[in-house]
Design a protein around this motif. Structure first.
Motif, PDB file in Angstrom:
ATOM      1  N   MET A 153       0.834  -1.200   0.000  1.00 47.29           N
ATOM      2  CA  MET A 153       0.000   0.000   0.000  1.00 47.29           C
ATOM      3  C   MET A 153       0.871   1.254   0.000  1.00 47.29           C
ATOM      4  N   GLU A 154       1.956   1.234   0.766  1.00 50.27           N
ATOM      5  CA  GLU A 154       2.885   2.378   0.777  1.00 50.27           C
ATOM      6  C   GLU A 154       3.471   2.595  -0.610  1.00 50.27           C
ATOM      7  N   TRP A 155       3.842   1.513  -1.282  1.00 45.84           N
ATOM      8  CA  TRP A 155       4.408   1.594  -2.631  1.00 45.84           C
ATOM      9  C   TRP A 155       3.393   2.217  -3.584  1.00 45.84           C
ATOM     10  N   LEU A 156       2.135   1.806  -3.468  1.00 48.08           N
ATOM     11  CA  LEU A 156       1.078   2.375  -4.299  1.00 48.08           C
ATOM     12  C   LEU A 156       0.893   3.866  -4.004  1.00 48.08           C
ATOM     13  N   LEU A 157       0.917   4.216  -2.729  1.00 47.16           N
ATOM     14  CA  LEU A 157       0.711   5.612  -2.337  1.00 47.16           C
ATOM     15  C   LEU A 157       1.863   6.522  -2.770  1.00 47.16           C
TER      16      LEU A 157
ATOM     17  N   ILE B 140      -2.399  -6.503  -9.972  1.00 45.27           N
ATOM     18  CA  ILE B 140      -1.851  -6.893  -8.671  1.00 45.27           C
ATOM     19  C   ILE B 140      -2.151  -8.372  -8.439  1.00 45.27           C
ATOM     20  N   LEU B 141      -1.124  -9.111  -8.018  1.00 42.45           N
ATOM     21  CA  LEU B 141      -1.287 -10.493  -7.558  1.00 42.45           C
ATOM     22  C   LEU B 141      -1.168 -10.445  -6.050  1.00 42.45           C
ATOM     23  N   CYS B 142      -2.124 -11.006  -5.335  1.00 38.98           N
ATOM     24  CA  CYS B 142      -2.103 -10.879  -3.881  1.00 38.98           C
ATOM     25  C   CYS B 142      -2.439 -12.202  -3.202  1.00 38.98           C
ATOM     26  N   ASP B 143      -1.537 -12.632  -2.343  1.00 35.47           N
ATOM     27  CA  ASP B 143      -1.785 -13.819  -1.534  1.00 35.47           C
ATOM     28  C   ASP B 143      -2.798 -13.471  -0.451  1.00 35.47           C
ATOM     29  N   PHE B 144      -3.534 -14.464   0.015  1.00 36.88           N
ATOM     30  CA  PHE B 144      -4.481 -14.217   1.094  1.00 36.88           C
ATOM     31  C   PHE B 144      -3.780 -14.170   2.448  1.00 36.88           C
ATOM     32  N   VAL B 145      -2.914 -15.140   2.715  1.00 37.60           N
ATOM     33  CA  VAL B 145      -2.254 -15.220   4.011  1.00 37.60           C
ATOM     34  C   VAL B 145      -0.994 -14.356   3.973  1.00 37.60           C
ATOM     35  N   LEU B 146      -1.089 -13.198   4.644  1.00 33.35           N
ATOM     36  CA  LEU B 146       0.017 -12.245   4.697  1.00 33.35           C
ATOM     37  C   LEU B 146       0.183 -11.758   6.129  1.00 33.35           C
TER      38      LEU B 146
ATOM     39  N   PHE C 154      -6.462  -6.175   2.384  1.00 30.59           N
ATOM     40  CA  PHE C 154      -5.765  -5.343   1.409  1.00 30.59           C
ATOM     41  C   PHE C 154      -6.682  -5.041   0.225  1.00 30.59           C
ATOM     42  N   LEU C 155      -7.346  -6.088  -0.280  1.00 29.59           N
ATOM     43  CA  LEU C 155      -8.246  -5.937  -1.419  1.00 29.59           C
ATOM     44  C   LEU C 155      -9.388  -4.975  -1.092  1.00 29.59           C
ATOM     45  N   GLU C 156      -9.973  -5.118   0.086  1.00 30.49           N
ATOM     46  CA  GLU C 156     -11.073  -4.240   0.480  1.00 30.49           C
ATOM     47  C   GLU C 156     -10.614  -2.784   0.573  1.00 30.49           C
ATOM     48  N   ASN C 157      -9.417  -2.554   1.128  1.00 27.93           N
ATOM     49  CA  ASN C 157      -8.872  -1.188   1.187  1.00 27.93           C
ATOM     50  C   ASN C 157      -8.640  -0.640  -0.219  1.00 27.93           C
ATOM     51  N   LEU C 158      -8.134  -1.489  -1.089  1.00 28.96           N
ATOM     52  CA  LEU C 158      -7.851  -1.075  -2.464  1.00 28.96           C
ATOM     53  C   LEU C 158      -9.131  -0.697  -3.204  1.00 28.96           C
ATOM     54  N   THR C 159     -10.168  -1.507  -3.059  1.00 32.60           N
ATOM     55  CA  THR C 159     -11.405  -1.239  -3.796  1.00 32.60           C
ATOM     56  C   THR C 159     -12.137  -0.009  -3.279  1.00 32.60           C
ATOM     57  N   LYS C 160     -11.877   0.376  -2.022  1.00 28.79           N
ATOM     58  CA  LYS C 160     -12.477   1.604  -1.478  1.00 28.79           C
ATOM     59  C   LYS C 160     -11.707   2.847  -1.907  1.00 28.79           C
ATOM     60  N   SER C 161     -10.503   2.660  -2.415  1.00 29.11           N
ATOM     61  CA  SER C 161      -9.637   3.775  -2.788  1.00 29.11           C
ATOM     62  C   SER C 161     -10.005   4.291  -4.176  1.00 29.11           C
ATOM     63  N   GLY C 162     -10.155   5.569  -4.316  1.00 26.20           N
ATOM     64  CA  GLY C 162     -10.464   6.152  -5.618  1.00 26.20           C
ATOM     65  C   GLY C 162      -9.328   5.995  -6.617  1.00 26.20           C
ATOM     66  N   ALA C 163      -8.091   6.041  -6.128  1.00 23.05           N
ATOM     67  CA  ALA C 163      -6.931   6.017  -7.023  1.00 23.05           C
ATOM     68  C   ALA C 163      -6.613   4.618  -7.554  1.00 23.05           C
TER      69      ALA C 163
ATOM     70  N   ASP D 236     -16.339 -11.496  -4.716  1.00 26.12           N
ATOM     71  CA  ASP D 236     -17.338 -10.571  -4.171  1.00 26.12           C
ATOM     72  C   ASP D 236     -16.694  -9.310  -3.605  1.00 26.12           C
ATOM     73  N   ALA D 237     -15.476  -9.442  -3.081  1.00 28.76           N
ATOM     74  CA  ALA D 237     -14.770  -8.292  -2.509  1.00 28.76           C
ATOM     75  C   ALA D 237     -14.105  -7.428  -3.574  1.00 28.76           C
ATOM     76  N   GLY D 238     -14.128  -7.892  -4.836  1.00 24.00           N
ATOM     77  CA  GLY D 238     -13.580  -7.065  -5.912  1.00 24.00           C
ATOM     78  C   GLY D 238     -12.441  -7.670  -6.703  1.00 24.00           C
ATOM     79  N   ALA D 239     -12.025  -8.883  -6.364  1.00 23.18           N
ATOM     80  CA  ALA D 239     -10.945  -9.517  -7.138  1.00 23.18           C
ATOM     81  C   ALA D 239     -11.444  -9.855  -8.543  1.00 23.18           C
ATOM     82  N   SER D 240     -10.551  -9.765  -9.510  1.00 24.81           N
ATOM     83  CA  SER D 240     -10.886 -10.112 -10.894  1.00 24.81           C
ATOM     84  C   SER D 240     -10.813 -11.613 -11.135  1.00 24.81           C
ATOM     85  N   ALA D 241      -9.979 -12.302 -10.336  1.00 21.43           N
ATOM     86  CA  ALA D 241      -9.795 -13.743 -10.513  1.00 21.43           C
ATOM     87  C   ALA D 241      -9.222 -14.321  -9.225  1.00 21.43           C
ATOM     88  N   PHE D 242      -9.278 -15.646  -9.126  1.00 17.76           N
ATOM     89  CA  PHE D 242      -8.722 -16.354  -7.977  1.00 17.76           C
ATOM     90  C   PHE D 242      -7.950 -17.562  -8.482  1.00 17.76           C
ATOM     91  N   LEU D 243      -6.752 -17.763  -7.953  1.00 17.82           N
ATOM     92  CA  LEU D 243      -5.955 -18.948  -8.270  1.00 17.82           C
ATOM     93  C   LEU D 243      -5.639 -19.694  -6.986  1.00 17.82           C
TER      94      LEU D 243
END
Length: 127
Positions: free
Chosen positions: A37-41, A49-55, A63-72, A95-102
């Motif tokens: 998130m800092e890198w994005l900001l 973005i590829l994002c693991d669930f367990v972090l 992280f995904l929920e914060n991202l989808t609420k962000s206008g940028a 449902d939370a906004g991901a485009s795909a799941f692997l």
């Protein structure tokens, strides 16, 4: 080249993702959601973005929920991945906004295919 931000805390998998994708994509790896998130900001906007669930600190879904609420950043497609074997989990991510799941472990061709399909939907593709 399209750019990929991969958020994954497992070092061997970070290495693998970079090896698989670096020929076709500019790859940035972050080991947890807060540094991502800092890198994005800082003004970095990846193609995908590829994002693991367990972090550590915040999980991938948070992280995904914060991202989808962000206008940028809410237009940046996200592919979630996890080895969590909960059958409802892929739907939760979508449902939370991901485009795909692997599901992990994923094979390299499936990863590249999924990235290209998501980018194509968003009109950005490698090669």
């Amino acid at each position: 080249k399209p750019s990929v931000l991969a958020i994954e805390d497992d070092q061997p998998l970070c290495w693998l993702i970079e090896r698989i994708l670096s020929e076709d994509f500019d790859v940035t790896i972050k080991r947890e959601g807060i540094s991502a998130m800092e890198w994005l900001l800082e003004g970095n906007i990846p193609s995908i973005i590829l994002c693991d669930f367990v972090l550590p600190k915040i999980d991938g879904l948070e992280f995904l929920e914060n991202l989808t609420k962000s206008g940028a950043f809410n237009k940046v497609p996200v592919i979630m991945f996890s080895s969590v074997l909960d059958e409802n989990f892929p739907k939760k991510c979508i449902d939370a906004g991901a485009s795909a799941f692997l599901e992990k472990p994923f094979d390299p061709p499936a990863l590249i295919k999924t990235i290209n399909e998501v980018l194509e939907k968003n009109k950005i593709s490698a090669r």
